[in-house]
Design an enzyme around this catalytic site. Structure first.
Site: not given
Length: 308
Positions: A105-108, A196, A198, A235, A253
């Protein structure tokens, strides 16, 4: 963002002295932008020549960076060096035994990897990464975390944000559908592994309108419990809702959460609901009016503040 965890490549090549030197750089960054070589040697209890040699190796591994045009020789810890220290601490505590080299997983603001505990349980290991080219934008997202801190190290800010999210998950996991936290060290959070997807990763055709409506209702019900408890996500979006493979949902998050006693939480909550409703309307044609949803959330917000 990094595409792989460089710390894992460096880790097998490190000795106890290297970890002591890295720790010396970390601690002294509280007092110096660039930590003098002599201070690092003193902390590691070695002579300057030995410290310089080992720091050269650590520099080659991208765990520290060196500067010599400031009137002295100084060093900073890199994000990879910070990763190494967090991994070692979690391993010594028996939290993780192994971590994958590929991201799941990669988020901001973060990268997530699969880890394995000594008991063989699969876990998610989230590395917060604040700073770099978008540092000013990220500071705006998380300014409330460190606005009263005099320290400006982005490594330290990453640590504060990880601590904040761990605290949120600890508070919320007994009452709502959020990831269960397991451990926290520096900028890293270990939590339950989520099997799961997103919502943002789903194609518009993956859900029928009826299925999407059920999911939205579930998310709103969960969020209502959370707001009544006294927390606003701030958010909320399709990127922060996971549809689990057993048909449930998780809200993820929580690094930007605020408590409802903060005056800005009211408008942040409004924005959360609007963003969520707009996403389901746009992607799955689920029509739910803000005017119909908001009264319950407004009441929950007031209840959490003891105003009704």
């Amino acid at each position: 963002m990094v595409s792989k965890l460089l710390a894992l490549e460096a880790y097998p090549n490190l000795r106890d002295l290297d970890f002591r030197i890295l720790r010396g750089v970390e601690l002294n960054m509280r007092h110096h932008r660039w930590v003098p070589l002599e201070d690092i040697a003193r902390f590691a209890r070695v002579d300057v020549e030995t410290a310089s040699f080992r720091l050269g190796k650590l520099d080659d591994l991208s765990l520290v960076r060196r500067r010599s045009d400031i009137g002295y020789i100084g060093y900073q810890l890199t994000i990879h060096g910070y990763d190494v220290l967090a991994i070692r601490a979690l391993a010594k505590k028996g939290v993780v035994e192994a971590i994958s080299t590929a991201q799941i997983g990669v988020g901001k603001d973060a990268d997530v990897y699969v880890g394995v505990t000594p008991a063989g349980e699969k876990v998610a290991v989230k590395f917060n990464r604040i700073g770099g080219r978008t540092a000013s934008r990220k500071a705006a997202y998380h300014g409330h975390v460190f606005q009263d801190k005099r320290h400006t190290s982005w490594l330290y800010v990453s640590r504060l944000i990880a601590k904040k999210e761990y605290e949120a998950l600890t508070l919320l996991s007994p009452i709502a559908r959020v990831p269960r936290p397991i451990a926290w060290n520096r900028h890293v959070i270990v939590m339950e592994f989520i099997d799961g997807t997103e919502l943002a990763e789903l194609r518009d055709t993956d859900l029928s309108m009826e299925e999407a409506r059920e999911i939205l209702d579930t998310v709103l019900d969960e969020y209502l419990k959370i707001v009544r408890f006294g927390i606003v996500h701030s958010d909320m979006s399709e990127f922060n809702v996971v549809l689990t493979h057993d048909g449930g949902i998780l809200i993820i998050d929580w690094a930007q959460y605020v408590t409802t006693d903060r005056p800005e939480s009211y408008e942040l909550l409004k924005r959360d609901i609007i963003v969520l409703l707009n996403a389901f309307r746009r992607r799955w044609r689920v029509e739910k009016r803000f005017e119909d949803v908001w009264p319950d959330f407004e009441r929950a917000w007031l209840e959490s503040r003891g105003e009704v």
